[in-house]
Design an enzyme around this catalytic site. Structure first.
Site, PDB file in Angstrom:
ATOM      1  N   ASP A  23      14.298  -6.259   6.876  1.00  0.00           N
ATOM      2  CA  ASP A  23      13.176  -6.790   6.101  1.00  0.00           C
ATOM      3  C   ASP A  23      12.936  -8.233   6.516  1.00  0.00           C
ATOM      4  OD1 ASP A  23      11.646  -5.659   3.517  1.00  0.00           O
ATOM      5  OD2 ASP A  23      11.777  -7.837   3.365  1.00  0.00           O
ATOM      6  N   THR A  57       4.839   1.371  -7.275  1.00  0.00           N
ATOM      7  CA  THR A  57       5.891   0.585  -6.640  1.00  0.00           C
ATOM      8  C   THR A  57       5.698  -0.886  -6.989  1.00  0.00           C
ATOM      9  OG1 THR A  57       4.638   0.161  -4.609  1.00  0.00           O
ATOM     10  CG2 THR A  57       5.952   2.205  -4.696  1.00  0.00           C
ATOM     11  N   ASP A  59      10.814 -10.201  11.374  1.00  0.00           N
ATOM     12  CA  ASP A  59       9.378 -10.175  11.114  1.00  0.00           C
ATOM     13  C   ASP A  59       8.766  -9.253  12.160  1.00  0.00           C
ATOM     14  OD1 ASP A  59       6.624 -10.650  11.059  1.00  0.00           O
ATOM     15  OD2 ASP A  59       6.852 -12.792  10.648  1.00  0.00           O
ATOM     16  N   LYS A  64      -4.655   1.112   8.738  1.00  0.00           N
ATOM     17  CA  LYS A  64      -3.999   2.380   8.454  1.00  0.00           C
ATOM     18  C   LYS A  64      -4.679   3.542   9.180  1.00  0.00           C
ATOM     19  CE  LYS A  64      -0.671   0.930   5.784  1.00  0.00           C
ATOM     20  NZ  LYS A  64       0.745   1.004   6.217  1.00  0.00           N
ATOM     21  N   TYR A 119      -7.324  -3.292   5.677  1.00  0.00           N
ATOM     22  CA  TYR A 119      -6.287  -2.306   5.390  1.00  0.00           C
ATOM     23  C   TYR A 119      -6.751  -0.906   5.788  1.00  0.00           C
ATOM     24  CZ  TYR A 119      -2.594   0.032   2.659  1.00  0.00           C
ATOM     25  OH  TYR A 119      -1.523   0.796   2.257  1.00  0.00           O
TER      26      TYR A 119
END
Length: 264
Positions: free
Chosen positions: A43, A197, A69, A166, A162
């Site tokens: 992460d 989430t 990263d 995607k 986005y």
């Protein structure tokens, strides 16, 4: 008891949770470990990676936290080098890193556009760039990319970058699946719909009057009248990564409670 990933080496990029609870990457890392894998939880936030590793270790399973990263190829190369130095192979690459940023082409800045595409799309290009050579050398492997239902369906959120990122990830998944199939490498994607989430409370909640309004609207957006969980996404990813899906590649699988079929 048979464990589908016994003694497998699984690398999860984006394995930390962005807040309290279980994000998609954290849940996937935990399930791979429960199924017998040695998981590398990677992460950008070192504390988040360590938290995931600690949760996995508390269950008696194996996990090594690392930091990188995904927009920096040199950091990815170093992580892959460390994994290969210890195990000489990577069996599963799980790409979970993703961010949203609101704004249509008029509202969004160029910096925002590039940041979203670099994180959601270029990051996957870079992880694949550094992991695929080892998979080819060892005769196979599995890659799972976490995309989004927004890749195939426009929703109420004005995040043009986005949608584009995607959508591109889906086509990248298909192209890699075809190109690397002769090498025994399978590449699939999971398309989460409305999932509850920690990320949504940071990056989506601002589009609603308050958190309760967000929950109500997102629950109503699914034919099942509820949001899914990170575990729903993780279980789908594990199936696609496992030998149970040995003849499945190039699939972009919605995990959305039927939302993609609803037409609303």
């Amino acid at each position: 008891m048979h464990r589908r990933f016994q003694d497998k080496i699984v690398v999860v990029f984006g394995a930390g949770s962005s807040g309290p609870g279980w994000g998609n990457g954290k849940a996937a890392a935990a399930l791979y470990a429960r199924e017998g894998a040695h998981v590398y939880a990677i992460d950008i936030a070192a504390d988040a990676a360590r938290e995931t590793a600690a949760a996995i270790a508390s269950e008696g399973n194996a996990c090594t936290p690392l930091t990188a990263d995904v927009t920096h190829g040199d950091q990815i190369a170093e992580v892959v080098r460390q994994v290969l130095a210890q195990h000489d192979r990577i069996d599963v690459l799980h790409n979970n890193v993703g961010i949203t940023a609101m704004g249509d082409p008029v509202e969004a800045s160029e910096e925002s556009w590039h940041r979203v595409l670099d994180t959601n799309l270029t990051g996957v290009f870079l992880t694949c760039k550094h992991v695929l050579p080892s998979m080819m050398e060892h005769g196979g492997g599995s890659i799972v990319n976490i995309s989004s239902l927004a890749s195939i369906q426009v929703n109420q959120y004005p995040y043009t970058s986005y949608y584009a990122a995607k959508g591109g990830l889906n086509q990248m998944t298909r192209s890699l699946a075809v190109h690397y199939a002769p090498h025994g490498i399978r590449v699939n994607a999971v398309l989460p719909g409305v999932i509850d989430t920690p990320l949504i409370y940071q990056q989506i909640a601002g589009q609603f009057q308050d958190v309760e309004a967000m929950r109500a609207k997102r629950n109503a957006a699914s034919p099942m009248q509820r949001m899914g969980t990170a575990w729903d996404v993780a279980k789908a990813a594990l199936f696609l990564a496992s030998d149970d899906a040995a003849y499945i590649t190039g699939v972009c699988l919605p995990v959305d409670g039927g939302k993609a079929c609803w037409g609303r």
